[in-house]
Design a protein around this motif. Structure first.
Motif, short mmCIF file in Angstrom:
data_model
loop_
_atom_site.label_atom_id
_atom_site.label_comp_id
_atom_site.label_asym_id
_atom_site.label_seq_id
_atom_site.Cartn_x
_atom_site.Cartn_y
_atom_site.Cartn_z
N SER A 295 0.85 -1.18 0.00
CA SER A 295 0.00 0.00 0.00
C SER A 295 0.89 1.24 0.00
N GLY A 296 0.62 2.15 -0.90
CA GLY A 296 1.44 3.34 -1.03
C GLY A 296 2.49 3.26 -2.13
N ARG A 297 2.62 2.10 -2.77
CA ARG A 297 3.61 1.98 -3.85
C ARG A 297 3.19 2.84 -5.04
N SER A 298 4.18 3.52 -5.62
CA SER A 298 3.91 4.44 -6.72
C SER A 298 3.65 3.68 -8.02
N VAL A 299 2.79 4.23 -8.83
CA VAL A 299 2.49 3.68 -10.15
C VAL A 299 2.19 4.85 -11.08
N LEU A 300 2.63 4.73 -12.32
CA LEU A 300 2.43 5.79 -13.30
C LEU A 300 1.28 5.40 -14.21
N LEU A 301 0.28 6.27 -14.27
CA LEU A 301 -0.86 6.04 -15.14
C LEU A 301 -0.77 6.93 -16.37
N LYS A 302 -1.10 6.37 -17.52
CA LYS A 302 -1.15 7.15 -18.75
C LYS A 302 -2.61 7.51 -19.01
N VAL A 303 -2.97 8.71 -18.56
CA VAL A 303 -4.36 9.15 -18.58
C VAL A 303 -4.62 9.92 -19.87
N PRO A 304 -5.74 9.65 -20.55
CA PRO A 304 -6.04 10.37 -21.80
C PRO A 304 -6.31 11.84 -21.55
N VAL A 305 -5.87 12.64 -22.50
CA VAL A 305 -6.12 14.08 -22.42
C VAL A 305 -7.13 14.51 -23.46
N SER A 306 -7.63 13.56 -24.25
CA SER A 306 -8.60 13.89 -25.28
C SER A 306 -9.50 12.70 -25.52
N VAL A 307 -10.54 12.92 -26.28
CA VAL A 307 -11.46 11.85 -26.64
C VAL A 307 -10.75 10.87 -27.58
N PRO A 308 -10.91 9.57 -27.41
CA PRO A 308 -10.23 8.60 -28.27
C PRO A 308 -10.54 8.80 -29.75
N ARG A 309 -9.54 8.53 -30.60
CA ARG A 309 -9.68 8.62 -32.04
C ARG A 309 -9.22 7.31 -32.66
N GLU A 310 -9.61 7.06 -33.89
CA GLU A 310 -9.21 5.85 -34.60
C GLU A 310 -7.84 6.03 -35.24
N ALA A 311 -7.00 5.00 -35.15
CA ALA A 311 -5.67 5.08 -35.75
C ALA A 311 -5.21 3.69 -36.15
N VAL A 312 -4.36 3.63 -37.20
CA VAL A 312 -3.75 2.37 -37.64
C VAL A 312 -2.62 2.04 -36.66
N THR A 313 -2.58 0.79 -36.18
CA THR A 313 -1.55 0.40 -35.22
C THR A 313 -0.92 -0.93 -35.63
N VAL A 314 0.33 -1.12 -35.19
CA VAL A 314 1.04 -2.39 -35.38
C VAL A 314 1.72 -2.76 -34.06
N PRO A 315 1.98 -4.05 -33.84
CA PRO A 315 2.73 -4.45 -32.64
C PRO A 315 4.14 -3.88 -32.68
N LYS A 316 4.67 -3.57 -31.52
CA LYS A 316 6.04 -3.05 -31.45
C LYS A 316 7.05 -4.08 -31.95
N ASP A 317 6.71 -5.38 -31.82
CA ASP A 317 7.62 -6.42 -32.28
C ASP A 317 7.78 -6.42 -33.79
N ALA A 318 6.87 -5.76 -34.50
CA ALA A 318 6.97 -5.74 -35.96
C ALA A 318 7.99 -4.72 -36.46
N LEU A 319 8.43 -3.80 -35.59
CA LEU A 319 9.28 -2.69 -36.01
C LEU A 319 10.73 -3.12 -36.19
N VAL A 320 11.34 -2.66 -37.26
CA VAL A 320 12.76 -2.86 -37.53
C VAL A 320 13.37 -1.49 -37.80
N GLN A 321 14.43 -1.15 -37.06
CA GLN A 321 15.04 0.16 -37.23
C GLN A 321 15.84 0.21 -38.54
N ALA A 322 15.58 1.27 -39.30
CA ALA A 322 16.30 1.48 -40.56
C ALA A 322 16.95 2.85 -40.51
#
Length: 401
Positions: A295-322
Motif C-alpha cells: 500500500s502506497g507503492r507508486s504507479v504511473l498512469l497514462k491518462v487520456p487528455v482527449s477523446v479517443p480517435r481511430e488510428a492504424v496500429t502495429v505491434p512493437k515487435d513488428a518494427l525494424v530500425q532502418a
C-alpha cells in the motif's frame, strides 16, 4: 575487391544485404536472392494483421496503490492478554487466532451467571405455585357468592392475593430474563477471549503484549489485505472530461510489468489547492510479485487528455530500425517486402502508424530480424497483441483469392 569464385561472391552479397538491413546503410536496390538460397525453402515467421484501433493522447499521472481493506482488529471483551500468536509481517488467514485473553475471571462470571439463572428459574417455579394457590382460593370464595358462607372481606383479600401472586410471577420471570442476558454476555466474553483475524491479510502493526490489559474495543493488530489493492490518482480537473467509469488506461510500475487499470469510480471530491479529483482504478496485479506489492507503492498512469480517435496500429515487435526511421516487413505474395513507415504515439504494446500501412495488411512480428527483402516466407497469423487469443492460422497471401 575480387572474389575467388562465384559461390563466395553470392555469400558476400548476402552478408552485405544483412548488414544493410541491420545498420540502415541504405545500399540501394538489392538483387534477387540466388537460386541456391531460394532452394532452401521459405522462412517460417509469425505475423499479425494491421489494425485500426481507438487511441487517445495521454499524459503521465503519478498515482499509488491503496488498500480497500485495512482494519485495526479490536477486542470484543476486556481482559489480560495471555498469548500473542502473531508477529508483524505475518500472513494470516481469515479466522486465524491472533490473541488469547486470560479466561479465569470470565469463567467465574460464567458460572455465577449460570447459578443466577438457575435461582431465577426456581423463583419462577415458586411464584407459579403461589399463583395457583391464590387463584384456587379466590375461585372457591367466588363460588360462595350469594350464600351465607360468603365473606365480602375475605373475597377482597383473596382477590388482592391473586394480584400480588401475579406481580411476583412477573418479577420472577424478569429475573430469569436478566439472568439469561448475563449468561449470554458471559458466554460472549468467553467466546471472544480468543481474538481472530476477520479476513486474510498481512499484519502491519502490533498493539498487544502478553500480560498487558486490553480494554473493550482496543486494537490488538492492524491487518492489511494486499489481495484487495487498487489505484488512486488525483486527476487534474481539466482532464476529468476524458475520464469515465470503465475507461482502461496503461499502468506502469517501477521495476515491474505494465498492466491495465480500469476506472472504478470518480470520487465527488475536489481539492481546491491542486484543482484535482481523486479517481479509483481497479487493477489486475496477478503479474506482479506479491512480495513487491505494498500500500502506497507508486504507479504511473497514462491518462487520456482527449477523446479517443481511430488510428492504424502495429505491434512493437513488428518494427525494424532502418536508416533515419523505422520499417516493417509486409507479407506480399508469400514474400517479405520491406516497407518504410512513419510512427505516431505508443498504444500499449502497439505503435500508431501515421503513414506507410493500411488496415488488413500482414506484417511479420516474429522472425523479422533474419529476413531479407524479397525472401519467401510462410506466415502464421497469431492473436493480435492486447486482444483475446484466437486460433492461429496460416496467413493467406494477399492477392491469392
Amino acid at each position: 575487391m575480387i572474389w575467388p569464385n562465384p559461390a563466395n561472391g553470392r555469400r558476400a552479397t548476402q552478408v552485405l544485404t544483412a548488414l544493410a538491413l541491420a545498420f540502415g546503410l541504405g545500399l540501394g536496390p538489392v538483387a534477387p536472392l540466388p537460386a541456391a538460397a531460394q532452394a532452401q525453402g521459405p522462412a517460417a515467421v509469425k505475423a499479425e494483421r494491421v489494425e485500426r484501433r481507438p487511441v487517445a493522447d495521454t499524459t503521465p499521472i503519478l498515482a499509488e496503490l491503496v488498500a480497500t481493506t485495512r482494519s485495526e482488529v479490536a477486542t470484543r471483551t476486556a481482559g489480560i492478554v495471555s498469548e500473542v500468536l502473531f508477529r508483524v509481517g505475518d500472513a494470516v488467514e481469515a479466522g486465524a487466532l491472533l490473541v488469547r485473553l486470560d479466561r479465569d475471571l470470565i469463567d467465574i462470571r460464567l458460572r455465577t451467571s449460570q447459578a443466577a439463572l438457575e435461582a431465577a428459574q426456581a423463583g419462577v417455579a415458586v411464584s407459579e405455585a403461589q399463583m395457583r394457590l391464590a387463584v384456587q382460593a379466590f375461585e372457591r370464595q367466588s363460588q360462595l357468592r350469594g350464600s351465607t358462607a360468603f365473606s365480602r372481606g375475605q373475597f377482597e383479600d383473596l382477590e388482592a392475593s391473586v394480584a400480588q401472586a401475579q406481580s411476583e410471577l412477573t418479577r420472577a420471570a424478569a429475573q430469569v430474563a436478566r439472568a439469561e442476558a448475563e449468561l449470554s454476555r458471559a458466554e460472549y466474553d468467553r467466546r471472544h477471549a480468543e481474538i481472530r483475524a476477520p479476513f486474510a491479510g498481512i499484519v502491519v502493526a502490533k498493539a498487544a503484549q502478553p500480560g498487558s490489559y486490553i480494554a473493550l474495543g482496543a486494537p490488538v493488530a492492524t491487518l492489511l489485505d494486499i489481495g484487495a489493492l487498487e489505484i488512486e490518482a488525483n486527476i487534474p480537473v481539466k482532464l476529468i472530461g476524458a475520464v469515465r467509469e470503465g475507461l482502461a488506461v496503461e499502468a506502469v510500475f517501477q521495476d515491474g510489468p505494465t498492466t491495465e487499470a480500469v476506472v472504478r469510480s470518480l470520487l465527488p471530491v475536489e481539492t481546491q489547492t491542486t484543482r484535482t479529483r481523486p479517481v479509483r482504478f481497479a487493477v489486475d496485479l496477478t503479474a506482479i510479485d506479491p512480495a513487491r506489492l505494498a500500500s502506497g507503492r507508486s504507479v504511473l498512469l497514462k491518462v487520456p487528455v482527449s477523446v479517443p480517435r481511430e488510428a492504424v496500429t502495429v505491434p512493437k515487435d513488428a518494427l525494424v530500425q532502418a536508416r533515419g526511421g523505422w520499417m516493417v516487413f509486409v507479407v506480399e505474395a508469400d514474400k517479405a517486402v520491406p516497407r518504410t513507415i512513419t510512427l505516431g504515439e505508443p498504444v500499449g504494446a502497439r505503435m500508431e502508424v501515421l503513414s506507410g500501412l493500411e488496415p488488413g495488411e500482414i506484417v511479420v512480428v516474429r522472425g523479422n530480424e533474419r529476413l531479407r527483402p524479397g525472401q519467401p516466407v510462410t506466415a502464421t497469423l497469431v492473436p493480435p497483441v492486447d486482444r483475446a487469443p484466437e486460433a492461429a492460422a496460416t496467413a493467406p497471401a494477399p492477392g491469392r483469392g
